[in-house]
Design a protein around this motif. Structure first.
Motif, PDB file in Angstrom:
ATOM      1  N   ILE B 245       0.827  -1.207   0.000  1.00 56.41           N
ATOM      2  CA  ILE B 245       0.000   0.000   0.000  1.00 56.41           C
ATOM      3  C   ILE B 245       0.855   1.249   0.000  1.00 56.41           C
ATOM      4  O   ILE B 245       0.630   2.177  -0.775  1.00 56.41           O
ATOM      5  CB  ILE B 245      -0.921   0.009   1.236  1.00 56.41           C
ATOM      6  CG1 ILE B 245      -1.971  -1.079   1.075  1.00 56.41           C
ATOM      7  CG2 ILE B 245      -1.573   1.360   1.409  1.00 56.41           C
ATOM      8  CD1 ILE B 245      -2.842  -1.218   2.269  1.00 56.41           C
ATOM      9  N   SER B 246       1.888   1.262   0.836  1.00 49.27           N
ATOM     10  CA  SER B 246       2.662   2.496   0.890  1.00 49.27           C
ATOM     11  C   SER B 246       3.417   2.698  -0.412  1.00 49.27           C
ATOM     12  O   SER B 246       3.609   3.823  -0.846  1.00 49.27           O
ATOM     13  CB  SER B 246       3.592   2.518   2.091  1.00 49.27           C
ATOM     14  OG  SER B 246       4.560   1.535   1.960  1.00 49.27           O
ATOM     15  N   HIS B 247       3.782   1.610  -1.060  1.00 50.03           N
ATOM     16  CA  HIS B 247       4.395   1.749  -2.380  1.00 50.03           C
ATOM     17  C   HIS B 247       3.410   2.411  -3.340  1.00 50.03           C
ATOM     18  O   HIS B 247       3.756   3.359  -4.047  1.00 50.03           O
ATOM     19  CB  HIS B 247       4.805   0.365  -2.908  1.00 50.03           C
ATOM     20  CG  HIS B 247       5.102   0.327  -4.365  1.00 50.03           C
ATOM     21  ND1 HIS B 247       6.265   0.835  -4.890  1.00 50.03           N
ATOM     22  CD2 HIS B 247       4.379  -0.135  -5.405  1.00 50.03           C
ATOM     23  CE1 HIS B 247       6.250   0.671  -6.197  1.00 50.03           C
ATOM     24  NE2 HIS B 247       5.118   0.087  -6.533  1.00 50.03           N
ATOM     25  N   ASP B 248       2.178   1.929  -3.337  1.00 52.54           N
ATOM     26  CA  ASP B 248       1.170   2.500  -4.233  1.00 52.54           C
ATOM     27  C   ASP B 248       0.984   3.995  -3.990  1.00 52.54           C
ATOM     28  O   ASP B 248       1.009   4.803  -4.911  1.00 52.54           O
ATOM     29  CB  ASP B 248      -0.178   1.793  -4.038  1.00 52.54           C
ATOM     30  CG  ASP B 248      -0.178   0.406  -4.662  1.00 52.54           C
ATOM     31  OD1 ASP B 248       0.804   0.097  -5.372  1.00 52.54           O
ATOM     32  OD2 ASP B 248      -1.130  -0.352  -4.433  1.00 52.54           O
ATOM     33  N   ILE B 249       0.806   4.339  -2.709  1.00 57.88           N
ATOM     34  CA  ILE B 249       0.546   5.752  -2.404  1.00 57.88           C
ATOM     35  C   ILE B 249       1.755   6.600  -2.767  1.00 57.88           C
ATOM     36  O   ILE B 249       1.636   7.660  -3.366  1.00 57.88           O
ATOM     37  CB  ILE B 249       0.231   5.953  -0.908  1.00 57.88           C
ATOM     38  CG1 ILE B 249      -0.962   5.094  -0.510  1.00 57.88           C
ATOM     39  CG2 ILE B 249      -0.061   7.409  -0.609  1.00 57.88           C
ATOM     40  CD1 ILE B 249      -1.354   5.254   0.929  1.00 57.88           C
ATOM     41  N   ARG B 250       2.936   6.098  -2.415  1.00 62.02           N
ATOM     42  CA  ARG B 250       4.148   6.854  -2.679  1.00 62.02           C
ATOM     43  C   ARG B 250       4.316   7.136  -4.155  1.00 62.02           C
ATOM     44  O   ARG B 250       4.577   8.268  -4.566  1.00 62.02           O
ATOM     45  CB  ARG B 250       5.346   6.055  -2.158  1.00 62.02           C
ATOM     46  CG  ARG B 250       6.245   6.852  -1.295  1.00 62.02           C
ATOM     47  CD  ARG B 250       7.291   6.065  -0.574  1.00 62.02           C
ATOM     48  NE  ARG B 250       7.450   4.686  -0.972  1.00 62.02           N
ATOM     49  CZ  ARG B 250       7.611   3.703  -0.103  1.00 62.02           C
ATOM     50  NH1 ARG B 250       7.589   3.948   1.184  1.00 62.02           N
ATOM     51  NH2 ARG B 250       7.764   2.477  -0.509  1.00 62.02           N
ATOM     52  N   VAL B 251       4.130   6.101  -4.958  1.00 57.59           N
ATOM     53  CA  VAL B 251       4.339   6.280  -6.397  1.00 57.59           C
ATOM     54  C   VAL B 251       3.281   7.202  -6.985  1.00 57.59           C
ATOM     55  O   VAL B 251       3.581   8.076  -7.799  1.00 57.59           O
ATOM     56  CB  VAL B 251       4.343   4.921  -7.118  1.00 57.59           C
ATOM     57  CG1 VAL B 251       4.305   5.119  -8.620  1.00 57.59           C
ATOM     58  CG2 VAL B 251       5.563   4.136  -6.723  1.00 57.59           C
ATOM     59  N   GLN B 252       2.059   7.027  -6.519  1.00 56.14           N
ATOM     60  CA  GLN B 252       1.004   7.904  -7.028  1.00 56.14           C
ATOM     61  C   GLN B 252       1.327   9.360  -6.691  1.00 56.14           C
ATOM     62  O   GLN B 252       1.201  10.255  -7.525  1.00 56.14           O
ATOM     63  CB  GLN B 252      -0.326   7.504  -6.394  1.00 56.14           C
ATOM     64  CG  GLN B 252      -1.495   8.153  -7.077  1.00 56.14           C
ATOM     65  CD  GLN B 252      -2.784   7.957  -6.290  1.00 56.14           C
ATOM     66  OE1 GLN B 252      -2.768   7.482  -5.156  1.00 56.14           O
ATOM     67  NE2 GLN B 252      -3.876   8.345  -6.892  1.00 56.14           N
TER      68      GLN B 252
END
Ligand SMILES: Nc1ncnc2c1ncn2[C@@H]1O[C@H](COP(=O)(O)OP(=O)(O)OP(=O)(O)O)[C@@H](O)[C@H]1O
Ligand SMILES: [Mg+2]
Lengths: 182, 739
Positions: B245-252
Motif C-alpha cells: 500500500i505504501s508503495h502505491d501511495i508513494r508512487v502515485q
C-alpha cells in the motif's frame, strides 16, 4: 560617517575605515530633512530643497520596526537612511510613524482567545492592534515561524502575515494556547 | 480575515442605491485608519463611491469619473491601497489586506481603462472559499480539508486496500482468529486448578487426574502452536500489505508531484513536500494496516472478555469494571499532553535535520569564513533542545504508564481480595479465581489502546488529508481540453499584451507585446531582475500568463499539446542542473536513445568535447549529485550540449555562457551560430558582446519592453540599451558590436 574617512585605523569605530558612502547611501539627520503629507503621499525635502515624493521602508521590520528606515523616491531608488526617529520633532515623528503604519499592514497579535481545529486547518481567534479578527492557518507547524528568538510570524491561508513580537509577553492564557500549538 | 466570510455581504451594501448602472463593486477589508472593517468601492457609469459599513446612504467618498485619471493598486506590505488621481492629486479610495489584493488589482486595471475611455470587463469574483464553511481554499484546490468529512477520507484510504482485498480480508480473519484463540488458554487454567491440582471436595483418582493433566497441557500446547502460527502469518501478511500500500501511495504521489507546475513549488517548501512523500505515506501505511486490525481485535477482546467475566462471576466482574472509566479518562487526558510533547519532539527533530543538511552542504562557505564554531554551537543547542523535549516525551509516557499500571493493579488487587474471600468462604473455586485474574490482566490492555486509538486515527487521517491535498491539487499549467498537436514547429513566437506575476498582485511582466519570426535570433537584455528569465518561463509555459497570450506559430500556447511544446523547446537554464550519472547520460538526458555519435557531436558544438576527453573515463565519467566534480563552466557546457542534442525549434539560452572564459565562449558562439541558423533563438546575456550576432535585441526594463531593434539602431537611439552598454563599461563589447 560624513567626517574624514581616510583609513585612520581607529579601532573603536569600525566604520571609520570605510570609504565615504555614495550620496544615495547617506544618513539623513533629523535636522536636515523635513517631511509633510500631500494628499495620499509623503513628501520630503532636504534643507530648503525641492519637495519630493518619498516612501519610508523598514530595513529590519522584525527586530527594529522604529529604527533603520530607508527613504526611497518615487522610483523606489534609495535616497538615504533614517537611523532613528528619536531626533525628530514630535509632529514630524507622528507623520513618519503614520506612514509606516500605512505601509506595513501586518497586524500584531496581542492576545489569542481561542484556537479551533478542523482537520488540518486551525482557526485562531485573536486580538490585534488592528482589531479583533479570526485567522485561518493551514499546516500550522509550517506556517508559524520564528525568524528571531521569541518573535513569531504566522502566515494565514490567504497570504497575510501576523506577528507576535514577544512570545513571552503574551498573557498566560494566550501563551498556553500557543504552546499547545507549536 | 473572516469578517466577511460566513455570508458574503451584499455588494453594493444595503441602503445604497445609486441612480446609475453599477459596473463593479468590491469589498475592502480594512478601514482608512488601517483597522479591520468593511468598506465598499462601487463604480458606476459616471461616478465612483466608497461606502463605509452601515452607512449606505451617505458615501464616504463620491467622485465623478470624468475628473479622474490613473487608477493604481499600490502594493504595500501585507496588502495594498487603491488610488486615483484628480487634477494631479492622489486620492486613496480603499485599503485592503492580501486577501483582497488580487480582486482590487483587477478592479484597478479595469478602472484605469474606463478612465481613459477604453472598454474593460471585470470578471466575476473567483470564489476562493469553501462554499460550505467559508474557509479560504488553498491555491489550486477545490476541496476544503476542514469540510471534507472524515468518513470520506477514510473511504478513500480504504480504496487503497481494494486491489488487495483478498489479502486484507484474510488478514482480518487471521487477526480475529488469533485474538479469539488468545482467550482460550486462561479458560483451560480453571479445570487445571479445580480438577487436577487443587480439587475441592472429593478428589478424583490420581491416574485420572494425571490423564486429565496430560490432555489439558496438550490442549494448551495446541492452542499456543496455533497462536504462534497465526501470529507469524499475521505479521507477515501485514508487512506485505503495508509495504504494498505504501508503495502505491508513494508512487502515485510522486507521479503527481512530477506533473505539478512550478508555481506549486514556489509556494511550498521542498522539505515539506519531501516529508509528505516520506512520513505521511508511512504513517498512512501504519494506520491502514495496523489500525484496522487493532481496532477489530481490541474490540473483540473487550467484548469477549466482558462476556467471559460476566459468565464466570458477575459480581466479581463489577469490581473489574470499576477502574475502567478511570483508565479511559486518564489515558485520554494524558494522551493529549503526550501528543503535544510528541509534536514538539518531531518538529525539533525536523529542525535539527534541516540544520544538519544545510550546514553540511554549505561547508565550503563555512570554512571560507571560519564559522565552524558557530555552527557547532547552533547544532549543539538544537540537539540539546531535542534531547530536552525527548526527555519530556519519555517523562509523560512513563507517568502515564506507571499511573495506568497502578490503577489497573488496584483493580486486580480488589479482585484478589474480594475473590479470595469468595474462595475462602464462598462457592468460588481457586481455578475460577486464577482464570479470572488472567482475564483481568488481558482486559485493561485494549481499553488503554482504544483511548489512544482516537488520537492515532485522527493523526493518521490528517496525514491522509495532507497527501490527498497534494493529489487533489491540479496542475495550474494544465493540458487544454482539446490540445493542438504540433508534430512540426516553425518557431514563430508572439507575445500579445502579456502580463504575469509570480504572486497574483505583484506583476513582474507588464503588458509585453512582440513578434518574433521563425529562425530569428533575439537577444534579451536588461538589468538583473528585469524579467528576462520570467519571459523565457512563459515561452516554455512553466507558468501561465495572468493576462494576454503567448502564441507559437499562431497557436495560443495554452492550446498546444504540452508534450509537443516541450519537445520543440530546448533550454539552457540560468542555473545549471546536472543529475548524478555519467556525462553521456547527462548530455542525452532529453533523448535517452541518442547514439554515441550524436552525443559527441553535441559535446563538440558546446565546446565540451575538449575537457571531456581529458577525463580518464571520458564520456563515462561519473558525476556526483548536482554535477559535482566539474567546474561551473564545464557544467554549463554540458547543459548546452544537452539542449543542442534535443534539437529544438526554439532554443533558449539563459546566461548560457556566463561561466566560461571569453575564448571558449567565442568557440561556443560560433558553433551555436551555425546551429541557430534554422531555429528561433532567445539568448540572454549580461556580457553584451555575447549577443553581437542577434538579429534583434529586446531591452527589458521593469517588466516592460523599453526598446527593440538591432544593435546599431539601439546604440544610435542612445536610449536604455546605450545606457546599459555604458554602465556595464563594456567598451570592448561596444566596439565588437559596432564591428
Ligand atoms: N519564483 C519566484 N517567485 C517570486 N518572485 C520571483 C520568482 N522568480 C523571480 N521573481 C522575481 O521576478 C523578478 C524578475 O525575475 P527574473 O528572474 O525574470 O529576472 P532576470 O531578468 O532573469 O534577472 P537576472 O539577470 O538576475 O537573471 C525579480 O524581481 C524576481 O525577484
Ligand atoms: Mg534570469
Amino acid at each position: 560617517m560624513s567626517e574624514e574617512t581616510l583609513p585612520t585605523g581607529s579601532a573603536d569605530e569600525p566604520g571609520a575605515e570605510w570609504p565615504e558612502l555614495p550620496p544615495e547611501g547617506r544618513t539623513l539627520a533629523p535636522a536636515d530633512v523635513c517631511f509633510r503629507r500631500e494628499d495620499a503621499r509623503l513628501q520630503m525635502r532636504e534643507g530648503e530643497g525641492e519637495w519630493r515624493e518619498v516612501s519610508v521602508v523598514r530595513l529590519f521590520p522584525l527586530s527594529e520596526p522604529e529604527r533603520w528606515l530607508a527613504v526611497l523616491d518615487d522610483k523606489q531608488a534609495d535616497i538615504g537612511l533614517l537611523c532613528d526617529l528619536e531626533g525628530f520633532e514630535p509632529e514630524q515623528r507622528l507623520l513618519l510613524e503614520d506612514e509606516l503604519r500605512r505601509r506595513y499592514l501586518t497586524p500584531v497579535i496581542t492576545a489569542i482567545s481561542a484556537i479551533r481545529h478542523r482537520g488540518d486547518v486551525a482557526e485562531w481567534t485573536v486580538a490585534t492592534d488592528r482589531g479583533e479578527t479570526s485567522i485561518v492557518v493551514r499546516n500550522v507547524r509550517e506556517k508559524v515561524k520564528e525568524p528571531l528568538p521569541g518573535h513569531l510570524t504566522i502566515e494565514d491561508a490567504q497570504g497575510n502575515r501576523y506577528e507576535i513580537p514577544h512570545r513571552a509577553a503574551l498573557d498566560a492564557a494566550s501563551r498556553r494556547l500557543l504552546d499547545m500549538e507549536i | 480575515m473572516r469578517n466577511d466570510a460566513e455570508s458574503p455581504a451584499p455588494c453594493p451594501p444595503e441602503g445604497f442605491s445609486p441612480d446609475e448602472q453599477v459596473r463593479v463593486c468590491a469589498q475592502a477589508d480594512l478601514l482608512p485608519d488601517g483597522r479591520f472593517g468593511s468598506e465598499w468601492l462601487v463604480i458606476g457609469e459616471q461616478h465612483l463611491w466608497v461606502i463605509a459599513d452601515g452607512d449606505g446612504a451617505t458615501p464616504r467618498i463620491e467622485l465623478p469619473l470624468d475628473e479622474l485619471s490613473d487608477a493604481t493598486a499600490q502594493t504595500l506590505v501585507g496588502g495594498g491601497a487603491l488610488e486615483v488621481s484628480r487634477n494631479g492629486t492622489h486620492i486613496e479610495l480603499v485599503r485592503y489586506t492580501n486577501a483582497r489584493a488580487g480582486r482590487f488589482t483587477t478592479v484597478a486595471g479595469a478602472l484605469g481603462k474606463w478612465l481613459s475611455g477604453e472598454e474593460a470587463e471585470v470578471p466575476e469574483e473567483d470564489e476562493k472559499r469553501c462554499p460550505r464553511c467559508g474557509l479560504p481554499l488553498a491555491e489550486g484546490t477545490k476541496v476544503c480539508p476542514a469540510c471534507l468529512p472524515r468518513s470520506q477520507t477514510l473511504r478513500r484510504l480504504a480504496l487503497y486496500l481494494l486491489p488487495a482485498w483478498r489479502q486484507a480480508l484474510g488478514l482480518s480473519l487471521i487477526a480475529l482468529a488469533h485474538t479469539a484463540l488468545g482467550l482460550i488458554p486462561p479458560y483451560l487454567q480453571k479445570p487445571l486448578m479445580d480438577e487436577v491440582l487443587a480439587p475441592r471436595g472429593e478428589p478424583r483418582p490420581v491416574d485420572e487426574r494425571v490423564r486429565l493433566l496430560g490432555t489439558l497441557v496438550l490442549a494448551l500446547l495446541i492452542a499456543h502452536v496455533l497462536m504462534s502460527g497465526l501470529g507469524a502469518a499475521r505479521a507477515w501478511l501485514s508487512a506485505w500489505l503495508g509495504n504494498r500500500i505504501s508503495h502505491d501511495i508513494r508512487v502515485q504521489l510522486y507521479r503527481h508531484l512530477q506533473f505539478l507546475s512550478l508555481g506549486f513549488y514556489d509556494k511550498q517548501q521542498m522539505g515539506n513536500v519531501i516529508s509528505r512523500v516520506n512520513q505521511d505515506t508511512g504513517r498512512l501505511q501504519e494506520f491502514l494496516v495496523w489500525g484496522s486490525q487493532d481496532l477489530a481485535t481490541n474490540l473483540l477482546l473487550i467484548v469477549g472478555i466482558t462476556i467471559v467475566l460476566l459468565v464466570m462471576n458477575a459480581k466479581l466482574a463489577l469490581f473489574v469494571f470499576l477502574p475502567a472509566p478511570i483508565v479511559v479518562l486518564l489515558s485520554t487526558v494524558v494522551w493529549k499532553r503526550v501528543r503535544h510533547y510528541m509534536h514538539r519532539f518531531f518538529h525539533r527533530w525536523g529542525r535539527l535535520n534541516a540544520v544538519l543538511n544545510e550546514t553540511l552542504s554549505g561547508l565550503r562557505v563555512t570554512k571560507a569564513f571560519g564559522q565552524e564554531p558557530r555552527h557547532i554551537d547552533d547544532f549543539s543547542s538544537r540537539s540539546l533542545e531535542l534531547a530536552i523535549s525527548g526527555t519530556g516525551v519519555e517523562r509523560v509516557w512513563s507517568i502515564l504508564f506507571s499511573g495506568m499500571s497502578l490503577v489497573m493493579m488496584l483493580g486486580t488487587l480488589l479482585v484478589w481480595y474480594v475473590g479470595g474471600r469468595e474462595v475462602l468462604f464462598g462457592p468460588m473455586s481457586l481455578g475460577t479465581l486464577v482464570a479470572f485474574l488472567t482475564y483481568v490482566g488481558m482486559f485493561y490492555q485494549p481499553l488503554r489502546f482504544m483511548s489512544m486509538l482516537l488520537n492515532w486515527a485522527s493523526r493518521s487521517l490528517a496525514a491522509g488529508e495532507r497527501v490527498f491535498e497534494v493529489l487533489d491539487t491540479e496542475p495550474e499549467v494544465a493540458e487544454a481540453e482539446e490540445p493542438v498537436a504540433m508534430p512540426e514547429m516553425q518557431g514563430r513566437v508572439s507575445f500579445r499584451d502579456v502580463s504575469f506575476g509570480y504572486e497574483p498582485h505583484r506583476p513582474v511582466l507588464k503588458g509585453i507585446s512582440c513578434e518574433v519570426e521563425a529562425g530569428e535570433m533575439i537577444g534579451l537584455v536588461g538589468q538583473s531582475g528585469a524579467g528576462k528569465t520570467t519571459t523565457i518561463n512563459l515561452i516554455c509555459r512553466f507558468y501561465d500568463t495572468d493576462a494576454g497570450e503567448v502564441l507559437i506559430d499562431g497557436v495560443p500556447i495554452r492550446d498546444i499539446h504540452i508534450e509537443d511544446l516541450r519537445r520543440h523547446i530546448g533550454i539552457v537554464p540560468q542555473d545549471t542542473f546536472l543529475f548524478s550519472g555519467t556525462i553521456a547520460e547527462n548530455i542525452a538526458y532529453a533523448k535517452p536513445g541518442a547514439t554515441r555519435e550524436e552525443i559527441v557531436r553535441a559535446a563538440r558544438i558546446a565546446n565540451a568535447h575538449e575537457f571531456i576527453v581529458k577525463k580518464p573515463d571520458g564520456y563515462e565519467t561519473l558525476l556526483g549529485e548536482r554535477g559535482q566534480g566539474l567546474s561551473a563552466g564545464e557544467q554549463q557546457r554540458l547543459s548546452i550540449a544537452r539542449a543542442v542534442l534535443h534539437d529544438p525549434a526554439i532554443l533558449i539560452l539563459d546566461e548560457a555562457t556566463s561561466q566560461v572564459d571569453v575564448e571558449t565562449e567565442k568557440g561556443i558562439q560560433e558553433a551555436i551560430d551555425r546551429l541557430v541558423k534554422s531555429r528561433t533563438t532567445f539568448a540572454i546575456a549580461h556580457r553584451l558582446a555575447t549577443l553581437k550576432n542577434a538579429d534583434r535585441l529586446f531591452v527589458l526594463k521593469d517588466g516592460e519592453i523599453a526598446e527593440m531593434g538591432t544593435h546599431d539602431e539601439l546604440l544610435a537611439a542612445e536610449g536604455e540599451f546605450y545606457r546599459l552598454v555604458q554602465t556595464y563599461q563594456d567598451i570592448s563589447a561596444v566596439s565588437a558590436v559596432q564591428r
